[in-house]
Design a protein around this motif. Sequence first.
Motif, PDB file in Angstrom:
ATOM      1  N   GLY A  58       0.818  -1.208   0.000  1.00  0.00           N
ATOM      2  CA  GLY A  58       0.000   0.000   0.000  1.00  0.00           C
ATOM      3  C   GLY A  58       0.848   1.253   0.000  1.00  0.00           C
ATOM      4  O   GLY A  58       2.038   1.216  -0.320  1.00  0.00           O
ATOM      5  N   ARG A  59       0.218   2.377   0.384  1.00  0.00           N
ATOM      6  CA  ARG A  59       0.899   3.670   0.408  1.00  0.00           C
ATOM      7  C   ARG A  59       1.016   4.146   1.855  1.00  0.00           C
ATOM      8  O   ARG A  59       0.053   4.075   2.630  1.00  0.00           O
ATOM      9  CB  ARG A  59       0.099   4.697  -0.396  1.00  0.00           C
ATOM     10  N   ILE A  60       2.203   4.615   2.213  1.00  0.00           N
ATOM     11  CA  ILE A  60       2.401   5.143   3.563  1.00  0.00           C
ATOM     12  C   ILE A  60       1.646   6.460   3.681  1.00  0.00           C
ATOM     13  O   ILE A  60       2.001   7.459   3.043  1.00  0.00           O
ATOM     14  CB  ILE A  60       3.892   5.339   3.877  1.00  0.00           C
ATOM     15  N   GLU A  61       0.595   6.447   4.468  1.00  0.00           N
ATOM     16  CA  GLU A  61      -0.266   7.614   4.608  1.00  0.00           C
ATOM     17  C   GLU A  61       0.220   8.564   5.697  1.00  0.00           C
ATOM     18  O   GLU A  61       0.124   9.783   5.577  1.00  0.00           O
ATOM     19  CB  GLU A  61      -1.697   7.156   4.934  1.00  0.00           C
ATOM     20  N   LYS A  62       0.762   7.998   6.790  1.00  0.00           N
ATOM     21  CA  LYS A  62       1.200   8.835   7.903  1.00  0.00           C
ATOM     22  C   LYS A  62       2.374   8.201   8.615  1.00  0.00           C
ATOM     23  O   LYS A  62       2.391   6.988   8.840  1.00  0.00           O
ATOM     24  CB  LYS A  62       0.047   9.050   8.897  1.00  0.00           C
ATOM     25  N   LEU A  63       3.349   9.030   8.965  1.00  0.00           N
ATOM     26  CA  LEU A  63       4.487   8.590   9.776  1.00  0.00           C
ATOM     27  C   LEU A  63       4.314   9.145  11.186  1.00  0.00           C
ATOM     28  O   LEU A  63       4.243  10.357  11.380  1.00  0.00           O
ATOM     29  CB  LEU A  63       5.805   9.112   9.189  1.00  0.00           C
ATOM     30  N   TYR A  64       4.245   8.256  12.150  1.00  0.00           N
ATOM     31  CA  TYR A  64       4.214   8.693  13.538  1.00  0.00           C
ATOM     32  C   TYR A  64       5.628   8.953  14.052  1.00  0.00           C
ATOM     33  O   TYR A  64       5.825   9.729  14.975  1.00  0.00           O
ATOM     34  CB  TYR A  64       3.539   7.636  14.412  1.00  0.00           C
ATOM     35  N   VAL A  65       6.601   8.257  13.484  1.00  0.00           N
ATOM     36  CA  VAL A  65       8.019   8.424  13.845  1.00  0.00           C
ATOM     37  C   VAL A  65       8.756   8.809  12.567  1.00  0.00           C
ATOM     38  O   VAL A  65       8.873   8.001  11.645  1.00  0.00           O
ATOM     39  CB  VAL A  65       8.600   7.125  14.437  1.00  0.00           C
ATOM     40  N   ASP A  66       9.234  10.036  12.516  1.00  0.00           N
ATOM     41  CA  ASP A  66       9.762  10.547  11.241  1.00  0.00           C
ATOM     42  C   ASP A  66      11.232  10.949  11.285  1.00  0.00           C
ATOM     43  O   ASP A  66      11.684  11.711  10.435  1.00  0.00           O
ATOM     44  CB  ASP A  66       8.913  11.729  10.754  1.00  0.00           C
ATOM     45  N   TYR A  67      11.991  10.443  12.277  1.00  0.00           N
ATOM     46  CA  TYR A  67      13.411  10.757  12.269  1.00  0.00           C
ATOM     47  C   TYR A  67      14.204   9.663  12.991  1.00  0.00           C
ATOM     48  O   TYR A  67      13.692   8.995  13.893  1.00  0.00           O
ATOM     49  CB  TYR A  67      13.699  12.115  12.923  1.00  0.00           C
TER      50      TYR A  67
END
Length: 234
Positions: A58-67
Amino acid sequence: VDEDLGPRQLKLSASAMALANVQTAVATRQPVSKQVRLYGNIAVDERRFKTITAWIPGRIEKLYVDYTGAEVRDGAPLVDIYSPELFVAQKEYLTAVQSDNPLVSLNSIERKFKLWGFSESEIESIKSQDEPSEYATISAPISGVVVEKMALEGEYVKTGSELYKIADLSQVWVYLDAYETDIQYLQPGQNIQFTTAAYPGETFAGTIDFVEPILEGSTRTVKVRATAQNPNNR
């Protein structure tokens, strides 16, 4: 020569004793200790390292951890993935739940959910939904630090695509190089003390859990691994 002396005895005069500085002690049986100095480095404990992958396309819709470097808790959400395939499977599942004879269809779809990584409780929660969901949330399987982030918001991923690498650093490995002559003094179960350049003057503790059985020919050393607790991630 004093005839009363045995072959392993020596008699000295008082002045000769003083000059020789002879000291005596009662012979006792006691363990022999030897200090061995080794050099090495700190590494991640492989048993506390996880690679997080997408278990559904699928497609990554949201990143809760982005670094990279973020600390995460076991069970905390990492990403939301939009997946039409998940939507179809959930729709089939809800239809089967509402049908008169759902047993065969339910077992088949539940097996698919489990292969995707859904827990029993998550599968049960799907039954209570009024509408199927298009999104899947992938959570952290352990508490630790994100040491590598591959996930990008908006990116399409396949099943098995790597998203994160997480290390639980509450326990680490200490790799040491032992010379061939030191091997005889080292064995699993021994306690060690070590210092680091980062914290001069401070001593840490660990326990040897593995001595590599193969000698490195060029350096004549073997790797010695110890486990050390690291409660403050220092």
